[in-house]
Design a protein around this motif. Structure first.
Motif, mmCIF file in Angstrom:
data_model
loop_
_atom_site.group_PDB
_atom_site.id
_atom_site.type_symbol
_atom_site.label_atom_id
_atom_site.label_comp_id
_atom_site.label_asym_id
_atom_site.label_seq_id
_atom_site.Cartn_x
_atom_site.Cartn_y
_atom_site.Cartn_z
ATOM 1 N N GLY A 390 0.806 -1.213 0.000
ATOM 2 C CA GLY A 390 0.000 0.000 0.000
ATOM 3 C C GLY A 390 0.837 1.260 0.000
ATOM 4 O O GLY A 390 0.323 2.349 -0.246
ATOM 5 N N ASP A 391 2.143 1.116 0.301
ATOM 6 C CA ASP A 391 3.044 2.278 0.231
ATOM 7 C C ASP A 391 3.615 2.380 -1.188
ATOM 8 O O ASP A 391 2.898 2.703 -2.114
ATOM 9 C CB ASP A 391 4.149 2.155 1.281
ATOM 10 N N THR A 403 -3.764 1.011 -2.129
ATOM 11 C CA THR A 403 -2.752 1.906 -2.693
ATOM 12 C C THR A 403 -2.790 3.232 -1.943
ATOM 13 O O THR A 403 -3.693 3.467 -1.131
ATOM 14 C CB THR A 403 -2.992 2.165 -4.201
ATOM 15 N N SER A 404 -1.811 4.081 -2.218
ATOM 16 C CA SER A 404 -1.758 5.410 -1.587
ATOM 17 C C SER A 404 -1.121 6.383 -2.568
ATOM 18 O O SER A 404 -0.779 6.024 -3.696
ATOM 19 C CB SER A 404 -0.950 5.340 -0.288
ATOM 20 N N ASP A 405 -0.962 7.631 -2.127
ATOM 21 C CA ASP A 405 -0.326 8.649 -2.976
ATOM 22 C C ASP A 405 1.144 8.327 -3.237
ATOM 23 O O ASP A 405 1.741 8.839 -4.185
ATOM 24 C CB ASP A 405 -0.428 10.031 -2.303
ATOM 25 N N ARG A 406 1.740 7.476 -2.380
ATOM 26 C CA ARG A 406 3.166 7.141 -2.524
ATOM 27 C C ARG A 406 3.386 5.941 -3.458
ATOM 28 O O ARG A 406 4.539 5.599 -3.757
ATOM 29 C CB ARG A 406 3.769 6.818 -1.155
ATOM 30 N N THR A 407 2.313 5.292 -3.903
ATOM 31 C CA THR A 407 2.445 4.060 -4.679
ATOM 32 C C THR A 407 3.084 4.328 -6.040
ATOM 33 O O THR A 407 2.620 5.172 -6.810
ATOM 34 C CB THR A 407 1.058 3.400 -4.888
#
Length: 988
Positions: A390-391, A403-407
Motif C-alpha cells: 500500500g506504500d 494503494t496510496s499517494d506514494r504508490t
C-alpha cells in the motif's frame, strides 16, 4: 358485540400484557367496554349476591403481530424490543366481527405517541396494507353451480377470462372454486409472455438463432475427449455415493446403539459389535487421510530459501537480461516479452523500471488475470522492496484498493484497469503498463489490447506498453502491435519424453490415481505434477491416493513415503510453502494442481507430469443465460506447456492419459480466447461508455462472433442501459460506475428509485461473497435450526439481509457467528463490499450535485426490495410446473425464458413451501439437477410492470404458449372408435 369507543386508525396508549413468538398482547389503557348482562333471567336470583353483575366492565386488548412491531426491520422475537408491563403507543388497524383487535407500532413515535410518515409512499403502502387486510377478512362463498364450475375449467384451459356466475342457486357445489364476494376484488391469474419488440438498431439482424455458438466454440469439434468431458468421471460419482452410504450407516449404527441400551437386546448388541470391528478395519485409511489434512493446515508466508533477498533476485534468469530489456523499452513504445514461468518477469521487470526512473513520470502498472495473483505478487514485491503493501507497492482488485499517494508500482486485475479506462482513456496517470499472462486471453485483457494500443499512439512516447507471457504466438502479437520487437527470456529446459495411452481412458480420474501410484512404485526418484480441473477433483484424488498408499505401506514397510500436496487458486502459492520446499531425502511428493501450475507458478524438482488432458473454462451457456464453468479438452499449446513442466530440473517424463490421435485431431491448436465464449454485456457497456458507438467493428485481436455482440446489445437494451437507437441512457451511464455485472448494477440503481438502496446494497454485498452458512457434519441439525431463525417467508435474498442485520446488531461479534454457524470471514468481506458500494453511491451523489443522499432505507417494506430485484433479474425467473399429466417432477419449475426444468435447492428458505408459484433466482447451479440458488417469491404482475421491454401480458382472447403446451388430447379405445370422445387423457 358492538365497540363504540375504539376506532380503526386511532392511536392509543397501552401496556404489554404478554409476549409470544408471533407477537405481543397489549391492553389499551383507559379504554373499557360496557356490556349488558345477558343472563337477565337470573337477575333476581343473583341480586342478593352482587347487584353490580347487571353491567360488566371489560378491559380491551389486542394483538400486535411481530411484523408490526418495528418500522426499520423485521425481528425474530418480540422479546428483543419489548418487555412485559412496558408502556407503548399503538394504532388500531382492524376490528374483526368477533371483537378481536389488530394493533400496530410501526411508524409511531413511542415518545410522543404521534404517527410519522417519511413520505407519501409510506402512507400509501400503509393504506394498501389496511385495504389488503380488510379484503382478506371478508367472508368467502363457493360457486354454487356445477355447470358454472365446468365452464370455468374450460375457460382456464383455453386461456380465456373467467365467466361470471349466472345462477344464484342455494345448492352448494363441493367441487366449485372459492372466490371473494366482491367480483371486482378477485385476484385474476396473470398470463405473461415474452415481448417480441425489437429496438430500431437491431431490426433486420437475426442473432437469436445462433445462441449456442459460444458454447460450441468452447467445447471444440468432438471425439472421445469431448465425451469424457461431458459425462464426467464415474469414479468421482462412486466416491460420493460411498461417502453417503458410510454416513447413513453411521447414523443407523448410532440409532441401533441407543435402542440397544433401552431394550438390552443381546442379538442387537452383538450386531453392533461386529459392525464396529468392520469399521475399525476401514479406519486405517481414514486415519491416514485425517493425518494428511492436519499437515495440510500448516501455513507459512513465502517460499523458504537460505539465500538473501538480493541473492534470490540475482539468481533469476531475467537478471542477466536486465540492461538489454531496459534498452528495448527505452527505444520502443511497445515490447512483447516472452519468458518461461519462473524467469522472474512478473516480480522483477516492474522493479527494474522503477529503479530506472520510470516511476517519477507516473505509476508503473502490472495487470494480472486473477485476483489471487495480483495480491500475492504485490506482497512478494513489497517484501523485496522493503515496504508495507500500500506504500511504494500496492494492489487494486474488485472491492479492494490497497494503494496510496506514494504508490509507484501497482498490481491490479485487468478488469480494474479496464474500468479506469472509462474516466481516463489516455491512461495519463501511468508511465508504463505491463499486461502480464497475456496468453490467458481474458475478456478484459483483449479489450485492453485495443484500448492501450490506441492510447500509446495518442501519447506519442510518454506511455510504454509491455505485453508479457510464458507462451505466446509472438509473431501474431508483434503484427497486431505495429510490428513491435519481441524480447525472449530463456529459461533452463531439458528434454521431456512423452507417453500416450493406446486406447481412450474410460475414467480419467481413476486412471490419474493409478498412474500416480504406478510412477511412485516403479520409477526412479523425482517429484510428480498432476493437472486436474478443479478443487473437487483434487481433494478426491488426494484422499484416494492417501488411502491406497496406506494399504501399500502395510504390505511393504520399506516403500518410500509419498507426500500428497494440493494447489488451486483458492490456496495462494505463498500460503502453501510445502509445495516449494525441497523434498526430504528418501521421499517423493506429488502436487495435484489446476491450470494455475501451467504458467502462474513454478515448482522445482518436478520430473514426472501426469496430464489427463482437461481444463475447466468459463463459457456462456445460452440455455442458462449466464456464464458457467465447463470441462473441456486442453489445446495442443496447453498440453505442450504442461509437458514442459517436467523439463525444468532435469530430463523428465510426461504421461498423457489420451491417445496420440486425440492430441493431433481432437485438440485445437490454441485455446479459444475468452472473448469468443462469454457473455459480453458488461464489455459492450464499457465500450459504449467510452464513446465507441460501432462496437461490431471494434479493433479486437480476435473478434467475437457478430451474434454474440448483438445478443449483448439486446440484453443492455432490455435493462434500459441503451435506448431504441443503441445510445447509452442515463441508467447506462450510472451502470458503468459499479464494478459488477449489469443485472446487479441495474438492481442497485433501481433501488435508489424505490427508496430501499441501503438494504439492496447489503444484499448485493452478501451475494458477492462465498456462502455465509456452514453445516458441520456432527452438528448439522443444530446448524439447520439456527439457519431457520433467519429464514424469510419471501425468500433467500431477505434471509441474507436478516443475517447481516443481526450480525450488525451483535456489534459484529465473532462469538455470535460461531453460535449461529455463520462464516465470519464471509460477513467481514460483505461488510467491505458494502462500504465500497456506499462510497461509490456517495461519489455519484456529489458528481450529480444531489442535495439528499441516495442511500435510503425501506423501513421494513420489504416488497420494495423484491420489486427492485425483479427490475434487474427478470430473465432469471421461473414458474411452478403444472404437473397435470406432464413428466415434470413434483415441486419442479420451468424458466419463463427458455422453458427448461429447474428445481428449488433444498437449502432455500422457500423449499417445500406452499403457494410459491413464481420465483426469481440469482444463479443456476448444476449438480445432479439444475438447481436455482438464492430464490425469492415474486408476483408475476411485477414482470410486466418493471420489465416492459421483455415481458407483456398475454392476450386473453388468444391461446397462449403455456396453454398450448397443456392442450388436452383424447384418450380412446381403438376397438370402439364411437366412444373416443368419452375419456380424456391428462395434459401432456
Amino acid at each position: 358485540m358492538s365497540n363504540r369507543k375504539v376506532q380503526v386508525g386511532n392511536i392509543y396508549k397501552g401496556t404489554v400484557t404478554g409476549l409470544k413468538p408471533f407477537g405481543a398482547f397489549i391492553r389499551l389503557d383507559g379504554v373499557k367496554e360496557e356490556q349488558q348482562n345477558e343472563d337477565n333471567h337470573h337477575h333476581h336470583r343473583h341480586h342478593h349476591r352482587d347487584k353490580n353483575t347487571r353491567d360488566r366492565v371489560k378491559e380491551l386488548s389486542g394483538l400486535c403481530h411481530i411484523s408490526q412491531i418495528s418500522s426499520s426491520r423485521r425481528i425474530d422475537n418480540p422479546n428483543e424490543v419489548l418487555k412485559r408491563d412496558q408502556i407503548v403507543y399503538v394504532k388500531v388497524t382492524q376490528i374483526q366481527d368477533d371483537g378481536k383487535i389488530s394493533l400496530s407500532m410501526r411508524d409511531i413515535d413511542q415518545t410522543s405517541g404521534l404517527e410519522q410518515h417519511e413520505d407519501a409512499n409510506d402512507l400509501e403502502n400503509e393504506v394498501r396494507g389496511r385495504q389488503y387486510q380488510k379484503n382478506q377478512s371478508r367472508s368467502q362463498k363457493r360457486r354454487n353451480s356445477p355447470d358454472m364450475w365446468e365452464m370455468n375449467q374450460l375457460n382456464k384451459v383455453f386461456g380465456a377470462k373467467r365467466a361470471r356466475p349466472t345462477s344464484n342457486s342455494e345448492v352448494e357445489d363441493p367441487f366449485a372454486e372459492v372466490e371473494s364476494e366482491n367480483d371486482e376484488e378477485v385476484e385474476e391469474d396473470v398470463e405473461i409472455e415474452l415481448s417480441n419488440e425489437v429496438p430500431a438498431f437491431l431490426q433486420g439482424k437475426n442473432y437469436k438463432a445462433n445462441k449456442n455458438a459460444a458454447l460450441r466454440a468452447a467445447r471444440g469439434a468432438g471425439g472421445s475427449l469431448i465425451r469424457a468431458a461431458q459425462y464426467g468421471s464415474r469414479f468421482m460419482a462412486e466416491v460420493k455415493r460411498v461417502k453417503m452410504e458410510k454416513k447413513q450407516e453411521e447414523e443407523k449404527l448410532k440409532r441401533q446403539a441407543e435402542r440397544a441400551k433401552k431394550t438390552e437386546d443381546p442379538m442387537l448388541e452383538e450386531l453392533i459389535l461386529q459392525t464396529k470391528m468392520q469399521q475399525q478395519k476401514e479406519q486405517a485409511a481414514e486415519k491416514a487421510v485425517d493425518e494428511w489434512r492436519k499437515q495440510a493446515k500448516i501455513e507459512s508466508y513465502g517460499i523458504r530459501s537460505q539465500l538473501s533477498m538480493q541473492e534470490q533476485r540475482e539468481s533469476l534468469p531475467v537478471f542477466d537480461k536486465r540492461e538489454e530489456l531496459l534498452k528495448q523499452v527505452q527505444e520502443n513504445d511497445i515490447v512483447v516479452v516472452v519468458g518461461e514461468t519462473g524467469s522472474g518477469k512478473t516480480t522483477q521487470i516492474t522493479q527494474y523500471l522503477a529503479e530506472e526512473g520510470y516511476g517519477n513520470k507516473g505509476i508503473i502498472a502490472c495487470t494480472q488475470p486473477r485476483r489471487v495473483a495480483a495480491t500475492s505478487v504485490a506482497k512478494r514485491v513489497a517484501e523485496e522492496v522493503g515496504c508495507k503493501v500500500g506504500d511504494e507497492v500496492g494492489y487494486t482488485i474488485r472491492f479492494e484498493d490497497v494503494t496510496s499517494d506514494r504508490t509507484i508500482i501497482k498490481y491490479m486485475t485487468d478488469g480494474m484497469l479496464q474500468v479506469e479506462a472509462l474516466s481516463d482513456p489516455d491512461m495519463k496517470r501511468y508511465s508504463v503498463i505491463m499486461l502480464d499472462e497475456a496468453h490467458e486471453r481474458t475478456v478484459a485483457t483483449d479489450v485492453l489490447f485495443a484500448l492501450l494500443k490506441d492510447a500509446v499512439k495518442r501519447r506519442k512516447g510518454s506511455l510504454k506498453l509491455i505485453v508479457t507471457s510464458a507462451t505466446l504466438d509472438s509473431a501474431k502479437f508483434s503484427k497486431y502491435f505495429f510490428d513491435c520487437p519481441v524480447f525472449h527470456i530463456k529459461g533452463r529446459t531439458f528434454p521431456v519424453k512423452i507417453f500416450y495411452t493406446k486406447r481412450p481412458e474410460l475414467d480419467y480420474i481413476e486412471s490419474t490415481i493409478d498412474t500416480v501410484i504406478d510412477v511412485h512404485v516403479n520409477n526412479p526418484k523425482g517429484d510428480i505434477l498432476v493437472f486436474l480441473t478443479g478443487r473437487d477433483e483434487i481433494d478426491t484424488c488426494c484422499e484416494t491416493i492417501i488411502e491406497k498408499m496406506s494399504v501399500l505401506y502395510k504390505s511393504d514397510p520399506k516403500m518410500a513415503e509419498l507426500i500428497v500436496l494440493p494447489i488451486y487458486s483458492a490456496l495462494p502459492s505463498e500460503m502453501q510453502s510445502r509445495i516449494f520446499e525441497p523434498t526430504p531425502e528418501g521421499k517423493r511428493k506429488v502436487v495435484l494442481a489446476t491450470n494455475i501450475a501451467e504458467t502462474s507458478i513454478t515448482i522445482d524438482g518436478i520430473y514426472y507430469v501426469v496430464d489427463p488432458g482437461f481444463v475447466k473454462v468459463n463459457a456462456y451457456n445460452a440455455k442458462l443465460g449466464m456464464d458457467s464453468l465447463i470441462v473441456q479438452p486442453v489445446s495442443r499449446a496447453q498440453a505442450d506447456q504442461r509437458s514442459g513442466r517436467a523439463g525444468r530440473t532435469g530430463p523428465g517424463v510426461c504421461f498423457r492419459l489420451y491417445t496420440k490421435n486425440a492430441y493431433l485431431n481432437e485438440m485445437s491448436a490454441n485455446t479459444v480466447p475468452e472473448i469468443q465464449r462469454q457473455n459480453l454485456s458488461n464489455t459492450i457497456l464499457m465500450l459504449k461508455a467510452m464513446g465507441i458507438s460501432d462496437v461490431l467493428n471494434f479493433g479486437f485481436m480476435d473478434p467475437p462472433e457478430e451474434d454474440t455482440i448483438l445478443s449483448a446489445l439486446d440484453e443492455l437494451y432490455i435493462l434500459d442501459a441503451l435506448d431504441v437507437d443503441g445510445n447509452l441512457t442515463k441508467t447506462g451511464k450510472y451502470m458503468t460506475s459499479f464494478p459488477m455485472e449489469p443485472k446487479l448494477t441495474k438492481t442497485l440503481i433501481k433501488s435508489i428509485e424505490f427508496n430501499c438502496s441501503y438494504e439492496v446494497i447489503i444484499i448485493i454485498a452478501m451475494l458477492s461473497v462465498p456462502d455465509v452458512f456452514y453445516r458441520p457434519k456432527e452438528k448439522k441439525e443444530r446448524a439447520d435450526k439456527m439457519k431457520s431463525k433467519f429464514n424469510d417467508y419471501n425468500g433467500d435474498h431477505l434471509t441474507l439481509l436478516n443475517v447481516y442485520l443481526k450480525w450488525e446488531d451483535s456489534n459484529f461479534s465473532k462469538s455470535w457467528c460461531q453460535d449461529h454457524f455463520i462464516h465470519e470471514k464471509s460477513l467481514k468481506r460483505a461488510r467491505d463490499v458494502k462500504r465500497q458500494l456506499l462510497s461509490i453511491v456517495e461519489n455519484l451523489d456529489r458528481k450529480e450535485r444531489r442535495l439528499d443522499s441516495s442511500v435510503r432505507s425501506c423501513k421494513g417494506n420489504y416488497d420494495l426490495i423484491r420489486k427492485t430485484f425483479v427490475s434487474g433479474f427478470f430473465k432469471n425467473t421461473a414458474k411452478r410446473a403444472s404437473n397435470h399429466g406432464h413428466k415434470d417432477e413434483e415441486g419442479s419449475y420451468r424458466t419463463l425464458v427458455e422453458n427448461i426444468p429447474v428445481y428449488m435447492h433444498p437449502s432455500s428458505s422457500l423449499f417445500k413451501k406452499h403457494g410459491v408459484d413464481y420465483v426469481l433466482y440469482h444463479t443456476l447451479v448444476l449438480t445432479n439437477k439444475e438447481y436455482m440458488h438464492c430464490i425469492t417469491k415474486i408476483d408475476p404482475k411485477w414482470l410486466i410492470l418493471y420489465a416492459p421491454r421483455f415481458f407483456k401480458q398475454a392476450d386473453p382472447n388468444q391461446l397462449s404458449l403455456t396453454k398450448r403446451r397443456e392442450r388436452i388430447q383424447p384418450l380412446f379405445n381403438r376397438n370402439d372408435p364411437k366412444e373416443k370422445w368419452r375419456l380424456s387423457r391428462g395434459r401432456r
